[in-house]
Design a protein around this motif. Sequence first.
Motif, PDB file in Angstrom:
ATOM      1  N   LEU A  28       0.735  -1.211   0.035  1.00  0.00           N
ATOM      2  CA  LEU A  28       0.065  -0.149  -0.028  1.00  0.00           C
ATOM      3  C   LEU A  28       0.810   1.255  -0.094  1.00  0.00           C
ATOM      4  O   LEU A  28       0.335   2.219   0.155  1.00  0.00           O
ATOM      5  CB  LEU A  28      -0.796   0.078   1.313  1.00  0.00           C
ATOM      6  N   LYS A  29       2.341   1.251   0.210  1.00  0.00           N
ATOM      7  CA  LYS A  29       3.110   2.094   0.021  1.00  0.00           C
ATOM      8  C   LYS A  29       2.836   3.245   1.422  1.00  0.00           C
ATOM      9  O   LYS A  29       3.096   4.342   1.061  1.00  0.00           O
ATOM     10  CB  LYS A  29       2.898   3.046  -1.319  1.00  0.00           C
ATOM     11  N   LEU A  30       2.470   2.562   2.385  1.00  0.00           N
ATOM     12  CA  LEU A  30       2.323   3.301   3.724  1.00  0.00           C
ATOM     13  C   LEU A  30       3.753   3.964   4.093  1.00  0.00           C
ATOM     14  O   LEU A  30       3.733   4.980   4.734  1.00  0.00           O
ATOM     15  CB  LEU A  30       1.731   2.494   4.677  1.00  0.00           C
ATOM     16  N   ASP A  31       4.757   3.516   3.907  1.00  0.00           N
ATOM     17  CA  ASP A  31       6.027   4.009   3.967  1.00  0.00           C
ATOM     18  C   ASP A  31       6.498   5.483   3.295  1.00  0.00           C
ATOM     19  O   ASP A  31       6.851   6.271   3.819  1.00  0.00           O
ATOM     20  CB  ASP A  31       7.274   3.000   3.793  1.00  0.00           C
ATOM     21  N   LYS A  32       5.737   5.496   2.349  1.00  0.00           N
ATOM     22  CA  LYS A  32       5.769   6.801   1.459  1.00  0.00           C
ATOM     23  C   LYS A  32       5.046   8.037   2.092  1.00  0.00           C
ATOM     24  O   LYS A  32       4.999   9.186   1.644  1.00  0.00           O
ATOM     25  CB  LYS A  32       5.523   6.586   0.033  1.00  0.00           C
ATOM     26  N   LEU A  33       3.888   7.502   2.814  1.00  0.00           N
ATOM     27  CA  LEU A  33       3.082   8.649   3.200  1.00  0.00           C
ATOM     28  C   LEU A  33       3.476   9.188   4.608  1.00  0.00           C
ATOM     29  O   LEU A  33       4.247   8.494   5.550  1.00  0.00           O
ATOM     30  CB  LEU A  33       1.727   8.069   3.508  1.00  0.00           C
ATOM     31  N   ASP A  34       3.133  10.609   4.689  1.00  0.00           N
ATOM     32  CA  ASP A  34       3.536  11.326   5.812  1.00  0.00           C
ATOM     33  C   ASP A  34       2.213  11.268   7.018  1.00  0.00           C
ATOM     34  O   ASP A  34       1.610  12.226   7.161  1.00  0.00           O
ATOM     35  CB  ASP A  34       3.891  12.765   5.659  1.00  0.00           C
ATOM     36  N   CYS A  35       2.301  10.095   7.718  1.00  0.00           N
ATOM     37  CA  CYS A  35       1.064   9.859   8.605  1.00  0.00           C
ATOM     38  C   CYS A  35       1.710   8.870   9.674  1.00  0.00           C
ATOM     39  O   CYS A  35       2.601   8.091   9.566  1.00  0.00           O
ATOM     40  CB  CYS A  35      -0.152   9.315   7.832  1.00  0.00           C
ATOM     41  N   ILE A  54      -3.820  -3.051  11.161  1.00  0.00           N
ATOM     42  CA  ILE A  54      -3.015  -1.962  10.728  1.00  0.00           C
ATOM     43  C   ILE A  54      -3.963  -0.515  10.944  1.00  0.00           C
ATOM     44  O   ILE A  54      -4.932  -0.755  10.501  1.00  0.00           O
ATOM     45  CB  ILE A  54      -2.535  -1.829   9.482  1.00  0.00           C
ATOM     46  N   LYS A  55      -3.398   0.271  11.709  1.00  0.00           N
ATOM     47  CA  LYS A  55      -4.175   1.607  11.967  1.00  0.00           C
ATOM     48  C   LYS A  55      -3.362   2.629  11.178  1.00  0.00           C
ATOM     49  O   LYS A  55      -1.973   2.751  11.607  1.00  0.00           O
ATOM     50  CB  LYS A  55      -4.043   1.925  13.572  1.00  0.00           C
ATOM     51  N   VAL A  56      -3.973   3.281  10.636  1.00  0.00           N
ATOM     52  CA  VAL A  56      -3.532   4.542   9.907  1.00  0.00           C
ATOM     53  C   VAL A  56      -4.070   5.959  10.198  1.00  0.00           C
ATOM     54  O   VAL A  56      -5.112   5.940   9.843  1.00  0.00           O
ATOM     55  CB  VAL A  56      -3.475   4.128   8.472  1.00  0.00           C
ATOM     56  N   GLU A  57      -3.503   6.950  10.554  1.00  0.00           N
ATOM     57  CA  GLU A  57      -3.981   8.048  10.746  1.00  0.00           C
ATOM     58  C   GLU A  57      -3.615   9.054   9.594  1.00  0.00           C
ATOM     59  O   GLU A  57      -2.822   9.773   9.421  1.00  0.00           O
ATOM     60  CB  GLU A  57      -3.597   8.796  12.104  1.00  0.00           C
ATOM     61  N   CYS A  58      -4.688   9.044   8.668  1.00  0.00           N
ATOM     62  CA  CYS A  58      -4.588   9.852   7.378  1.00  0.00           C
ATOM     63  C   CYS A  58      -6.031   9.650   6.681  1.00  0.00           C
ATOM     64  O   CYS A  58      -6.763   8.794   7.014  1.00  0.00           O
ATOM     65  CB  CYS A  58      -3.570   9.732   6.641  1.00  0.00           C
ATOM     66  N   PRO A  59      -6.248  10.756   5.885  1.00  0.00           N
ATOM     67  CA  PRO A  59      -7.470  10.437   5.302  1.00  0.00           C
ATOM     68  C   PRO A  59      -7.794   9.183   4.324  1.00  0.00           C
ATOM     69  O   PRO A  59      -6.729   8.874   3.854  1.00  0.00           O
ATOM     70  CB  PRO A  59      -7.710  11.651   4.053  1.00  0.00           C
ATOM     71  N   ILE A  60      -8.785   8.745   4.253  1.00  0.00           N
ATOM     72  CA  ILE A  60      -9.226   7.392   3.578  1.00  0.00           C
ATOM     73  C   ILE A  60      -8.761   7.389   2.194  1.00  0.00           C
ATOM     74  O   ILE A  60      -8.713   6.582   1.624  1.00  0.00           O
ATOM     75  CB  ILE A  60     -10.561   6.807   3.718  1.00  0.00           C
ATOM     76  N   GLU A  61      -8.683   8.531   1.286  1.00  0.00           N
ATOM     77  CA  GLU A  61      -8.435   8.949   0.207  1.00  0.00           C
ATOM     78  C   GLU A  61      -7.166   8.385  -0.219  1.00  0.00           C
ATOM     79  O   GLU A  61      -6.754   7.972  -1.376  1.00  0.00           O
ATOM     80  CB  GLU A  61      -8.455  10.148  -0.416  1.00  0.00           C
ATOM     81  N   ASN A  62      -6.350   8.280   0.870  1.00  0.00           N
ATOM     82  CA  ASN A  62      -4.827   7.899   0.712  1.00  0.00           C
ATOM     83  C   ASN A  62      -4.707   6.417   0.568  1.00  0.00           C
ATOM     84  O   ASN A  62      -3.550   5.828   0.127  1.00  0.00           O
ATOM     85  CB  ASN A  62      -4.092   8.459   1.568  1.00  0.00           C
TER      86      ASN A  62
END
Length: 145
Positions: A28-35, A54-62
């Motif tokens: 999902l390239k989560l390592d590239k996101l700033d979140c 996996i919990k991700v704190e950023c907009p769902i559009e990402n």
Amino acid sequence: MLNVGALREGYVLDHIKAGKAMTIYHDLKLDKLDCTVAIIKNARSNKMGKKDIIKVECPIENLDLDILGFIDHNITVNIIKDGKIVAKQELKLPKQVVNVIKCKNPRCITSIEQGLDQIFVLADEEKEVYRCKYCDEKYTGKLNK
């Protein structure tokens, strides 16, 4: 007991097969996101025995739900707003995936034309079979299974 804080806005990927969270993290390239990302491995589950979350704190559009549906359409996506689950997104096999898998046919146009997108179309939903759009090469493997 492990305590991972609640999210204000973002999403929780639940019911991931145990041991597969890091693969999904990279796919999902989560390592590239700033979140903020929290990965919980081998959590106890009544339904699955063990699972990853996996919990991700950023907009769902990402989040690319097509890639996630291709990886494992049994994952539950909980959408969080203002600290509460506001929706559960059902995943399904995408009708086509672009630049997720590569065609293994050495005669395929995608092997020669470097800038050409690798496009695979869902050919058999029941058997989860994809075929290359250009040469009809069959792909039956999964990224995460």
